[in-house]
Enzyme design. Structure first.
Site, PDB file in Angstrom:
ATOM      1  N   HIS A  72      -0.008 -14.743   3.365  1.00 33.10           N
ATOM      2  CA  HIS A  72       0.038 -14.269   4.755  1.00 33.10           C
ATOM      3  C   HIS A  72      -1.379 -13.949   5.205  1.00 33.10           C
ATOM      4  O   HIS A  72      -2.073 -13.175   4.556  1.00 33.10           O
ATOM      5  CB  HIS A  72       0.902 -13.014   4.873  1.00 33.10           C
ATOM      6  N   PRO A 292       5.196   3.820   1.007  1.00 31.03           N
ATOM      7  CA  PRO A 292       5.059   2.354   0.952  1.00 31.03           C
ATOM      8  C   PRO A 292       4.476   1.697   2.210  1.00 31.03           C
ATOM      9  O   PRO A 292       4.223   0.492   2.199  1.00 31.03           O
ATOM     10  CB  PRO A 292       6.493   1.866   0.698  1.00 31.03           C
TER      11      PRO A 292
HETATM   12  P1  RFL Z   1       6.893   1.680 -12.522  1.00 37.35           P
HETATM   13  O1  RFL Z   1       7.084   0.359 -11.876  1.00 37.35           O
HETATM   14  O2  RFL Z   1       7.712   2.813 -12.059  1.00 37.35           O
HETATM   15  O3  RFL Z   1       7.149   1.442 -14.079  1.00 37.35           O
HETATM   16  C1  RFL Z   1       7.309   2.502 -14.979  1.00 37.35           C
HETATM   17  C2  RFL Z   1       8.214   2.046 -16.117  1.00 37.35           C
HETATM   18  O4  RFL Z   1       8.286   3.079 -17.100  1.00 37.35           O
HETATM   19  C3  RFL Z   1       9.634   3.202 -17.528  1.00 37.35           C
HETATM   20  N1  RFL Z   1       9.828   4.571 -18.059  1.00 37.35           N
HETATM   21  C4  RFL Z   1       9.875   4.862 -19.371  1.00 37.35           C
HETATM   22  N2  RFL Z   1       9.776   4.084 -20.443  1.00 37.35           N
HETATM   23  C5  RFL Z   1       9.864   4.701 -21.655  1.00 37.35           C
HETATM   24  N3  RFL Z   1      10.051   6.030 -21.814  1.00 37.35           N
HETATM   25  C6  RFL Z   1      10.135   6.843 -20.755  1.00 37.35           C
HETATM   26  N4  RFL Z   1      10.301   8.155 -20.912  1.00 37.35           N
HETATM   27  C7  RFL Z   1      10.040   6.268 -19.447  1.00 37.35           C
HETATM   28  N5  RFL Z   1      10.097   6.762 -18.186  1.00 37.35           N
HETATM   29  C8  RFL Z   1       9.951   5.725 -17.357  1.00 37.35           C
HETATM   30  C9  RFL Z   1      10.442   2.906 -16.290  1.00 37.35           C
HETATM   31  O5  RFL Z   1      11.764   2.500 -16.618  1.00 37.35           O
HETATM   32  C10 RFL Z   1       9.636   1.780 -15.645  1.00 37.35           C
HETATM   33  O6  RFL Z   1      10.051   0.501 -16.067  1.00 37.35           O
HETATM   34  O7  RFL Z   1       5.366   2.156 -12.475  1.00 37.35           O
HETATM   35  P2  RFL Z   1       3.983   1.326 -12.402  1.00 37.35           P
HETATM   36  O8  RFL Z   1       3.944   0.293 -13.498  1.00 37.35           O
HETATM   37  O9  RFL Z   1       2.935   2.335 -12.293  1.00 37.35           O
HETATM   38  O10 RFL Z   1       4.059   0.474 -11.056  1.00 37.35           O
HETATM   39  C11 RFL Z   1       4.061   1.119  -9.812  1.00 37.35           C
HETATM   40  C12 RFL Z   1       4.848   0.287  -8.782  1.00 37.35           C
HETATM   41  O11 RFL Z   1       6.125  -0.005  -9.330  1.00 37.35           O
HETATM   42  C13 RFL Z   1       4.993   1.003  -7.437  1.00 37.35           C
HETATM   43  O12 RFL Z   1       3.799   1.642  -7.102  1.00 37.35           O
HETATM   44  C14 RFL Z   1       5.376   0.028  -6.313  1.00 37.35           C
HETATM   45  O13 RFL Z   1       6.668  -0.473  -6.469  1.00 37.35           O
HETATM   46  C15 RFL Z   1       5.244   0.730  -4.959  1.00 37.35           C
HETATM   47  N6  RFL Z   1       5.642  -0.122  -3.828  1.00 37.35           N
HETATM   48  C16 RFL Z   1       4.791  -1.075  -3.316  1.00 37.35           C
HETATM   49  N7  RFL Z   1       3.607  -1.320  -3.889  1.00 37.35           N
HETATM   50  C17 RFL Z   1       2.806  -2.330  -3.440  1.00 37.35           C
HETATM   51  O14 RFL Z   1       1.712  -2.529  -3.973  1.00 37.35           O
HETATM   52  N8  RFL Z   1       3.174  -3.136  -2.377  1.00 37.35           N
HETATM   53  C18 RFL Z   1       4.361  -2.953  -1.750  1.00 37.35           C
HETATM   54  O15 RFL Z   1       4.696  -3.728  -0.846  1.00 37.35           O
HETATM   55  C19 RFL Z   1       5.208  -1.882  -2.197  1.00 37.35           C
HETATM   56  N9  RFL Z   1       6.396  -1.666  -1.606  1.00 37.35           N
HETATM   57  C20 RFL Z   1       6.904   0.052  -3.252  1.00 37.35           C
HETATM   58  C21 RFL Z   1       7.256  -0.744  -2.135  1.00 37.35           C
HETATM   59  C22 RFL Z   1       7.835   0.951  -3.788  1.00 37.35           C
HETATM   60  C23 RFL Z   1       9.062   1.072  -3.198  1.00 37.35           C
HETATM   61  N10 RFL Z   1       9.965   1.984  -3.779  1.00 37.35           N
HETATM   62  C24 RFL Z   1      11.215   1.562  -4.259  1.00 37.35           C
HETATM   63  C25 RFL Z   1       9.496   3.280  -4.172  1.00 37.35           C
HETATM   64  C26 RFL Z   1       8.484  -0.613  -1.537  1.00 37.35           C
HETATM   65  C27 RFL Z   1       9.382   0.324  -2.036  1.00 37.35           C
HETATM   66  C28 RFL Z   1      10.695   0.467  -1.338  1.00 37.35           C
HETATM   67  C1  PHB Z   2       8.225  -5.214   0.976  1.00 39.66           C
HETATM   68  O1  PHB Z   2       8.327  -6.416   1.296  1.00 39.66           O
HETATM   69  O2  PHB Z   2       8.979  -4.690   0.138  1.00 39.66           O
HETATM   70  C2  PHB Z   2       7.177  -4.377   1.614  1.00 39.66           C
HETATM   71  C3  PHB Z   2       6.256  -4.956   2.462  1.00 39.66           C
HETATM   72  C4  PHB Z   2       5.286  -4.170   3.061  1.00 39.66           C
HETATM   73  C5  PHB Z   2       5.255  -2.808   2.820  1.00 39.66           C
HETATM   74  C6  PHB Z   2       6.166  -2.229   1.955  1.00 39.66           C
HETATM   75  C7  PHB Z   2       7.137  -3.012   1.348  1.00 39.66           C
HETATM   76  O3  PHB Z   2       4.310  -2.046   3.438  1.00 39.66           O
END
Ligand code: RFL
Ligand code: PHB
Length: 388
Positions: A72, A292
């Site tokens: 994009h 997010p």
């Molecule tokens: P994660 O992905 O939470 O992974 C952590 C892992 O650790 C496990 N865990 C354990 N394992 C062993 N023993 C324990 N005691 C444990 N406790 C936990 C968990 O099961 C899991 O598998 O952390 P990490 O690797 O730091 O990654 C971070 C990202 O996942 C997070 O920041 C993003 O998803 C945030 N986010 C977005 N980030 C972006 O860069 N671009 C986006 O567009 C974006 N959109 C979003 C998002 C997060 C969202 N939610 C659901 C909060 C959109 C949403 C809706």
């Molecule tokens: C997504 O596609 O999940 C998404 C895109 C942009 C954002 C957050 C989440 O800022």
């Protein structure tokens, strides 16, 4: 069991760290509490910065992302009935890619499995020991058996609710937090894209975001009460709300389709410092959370582990701990800029129940400024693509 780096958590941070260490000839073991199927199907982030794409490509795990991710070159800001394009490529020379986080997870797990990497899924009772000495260890239960790993280092990549951050010595810790009075209602829809680019919309009824996953699956979000339940939202009510918030003067409408997933996510900003203590290092959501709206969470997890992998490389290859010692300072520079940007985007685009009429007008004036000033639009675009 003995390894060089014990990694807790198989999210983007833990898996990418394990893969980067492998490329540097450093051994690691990854412990994950969920199953492989579960981590490979949990819907989360979608936007990858150019720097994240570059790193995944350099690390040899970018083939599917290049083939299936959508590049994009801009996005739209919609408010007061009009859509305004932020041309990322023209303003910054960079672009972003929309490629789902669980697809990145699949690519990284496949790479670790192909290299005979040690991954334990479904672990229980993970506990950290000996963090002050040179021989920390992790105990856990796997398939009913008590296990122990001795390591040189432990990487806490276990997300916001993990065990690594609470295991940090409490003296000298400083946490920074803001919890927002709203959440995001997220849906997955079987439909063609409604728009070529993402749309971030501000409306009196609340924020809405039109994103995508593939030519046949779309991702949309709208601001909601974080305590609301998905059961209160029929498909008809969701579409009525999205149409209302995305109303505009050029007759564009979001394309409806079968909604096959609904969830509500809370919104918070959070930073925990320092990100290291002795032989324990935190990376990703374990150390910091952003709302997010700026699409930064996964990208920050990636930039943390890039620094951590480089520090560990220096340690093992040159016997120097200088970079590891600086890890918190180096990581926090980027973290705080992303915290600021995510807070800014969130504040500019959401409605706040307690905002006065004066504050609401200011919010609109701020959007007018951003779309009307090339300088401000450039600042927004630079932050969005991660050009800092
Ligand atoms: P994660 O992905 O939470 O992974 C952590 C892992 O650790 C496990 N865990 C354990 N394992 C062993 N023993 C324990 N005691 C444990 N406790 C936990 C968990 O099961 C899991 O598998 O952390 P990490 O690797 O730091 O990654 C971070 C990202 O996942 C997070 O920041 C993003 O998803 C945030 N986010 C977005 N980030 C972006 O860069 N671009 C986006 O567009 C974006 N959109 C979003 C998002 C997060 C969202 N939610 C659901 C909060 C959109 C949403 C809706
Ligand atoms: C997504 O596609 O999940 C998404 C895109 C942009 C954002 C957050 C989440 O800022």
């Amino acid at each position: 069991m003995r390894t060089q780096v014990a990694i807790i958590g198989a999210g983007p941070a833990g898996l990418l760290l394990s893969h980067l260490l492998h490329l540097q000839g450093i051994e690691s073991v990854v412990l994950e509490s969920r199953s492989r199927e579960d981590i490979e199907s949990t819907i989360r982030a979608g936007v990858l910065e150019q720097g994240t794409m570059d790193l995944l490509n350099e690390a040899g795990v970018g083939d599917r992302m290049r083939a299936e991710g959508a590049l994009h070159h801009g996005f739209e800001l919609a408010y007061a009935g009009r859509r305004h394009r932020i041309d990322l490529r023209e303003l910054t020379g960079k672009s972003i890619s929309v490629y789902a986080q669980h697809e990145v997870i699949k690519d990284l797990v496949a790479a670790r499995v192909a290299a005979d990497g040690q991954l334990f899924f479904g672990v229980r009772d993970v506990a950290l020991h000996g963090l002050d000495g040179a021989r920390p260890s992790v105990t856990f239960t796997h398939a009913g058996q008590a296990q122990r790993i001795e390591a040189d280092f432990i990487a806490g990549c276990d997300g916001f609710h993990g065990v690594a951050r609470p295991a940090m010595p409490q003296a000298g810790r400083e946490d920074y937090q803001r919890v927002y009075p709203f959440g995001w209602f997220g849906i997955l829809v079987e439909a063609p894209p409604s728009s070529e680019e993402l749309i971030y919309a501000r409306h009196e009824r609340g924020f809405a975001l039109v994103s995508t996953r593939s030519p046949t699956v779309q991702r949309m979000y709208f601001q909601c009460d974080p305590k609301d339940s998905v059961d209160n939202w029929s498909d008809d009510r969701i579409w009525a709300e999205l149409h209302a918030r995305l109303e505009n003067r050029d007759g564009w409408r979001v394309t409806e389709g079968r909604i096959f997933q609904k969830n509500i996510v809370p919104m918070r900003s959070f930073v925990s410092t320092p990100m290291q203590s002795g032989r324990l290092f935190l990376a990703g959501d374990a150390a910091h959370i952003v709302p997010p709206t700026g699409a930064k969470g996964m990208n920050l997890a990636v930039s943390d582990v890039r620094l951590l992998a480089a520090g560990l490389d220096d340690f093992y290859r040159r016997g120097s701990s200088e970079r590891l010692d600086r890890y918190t300072d180096d990581a926090l520079k980027r973290v705080w800029r992303a915290e600021y940007f995510s807070w800014w985007m969130t504040s500019m685009l959401h409605t706040f129940a307690d905002a006065s009429p004066f504050q609401r007008e200011l919010q609109r004036a701020e959007l007018d400024n951003v779309v009307g000033s090339r300088a401000l639009a450039t600042a927004l675009a630079e932050n969005y693509v991660g050009a800092f």
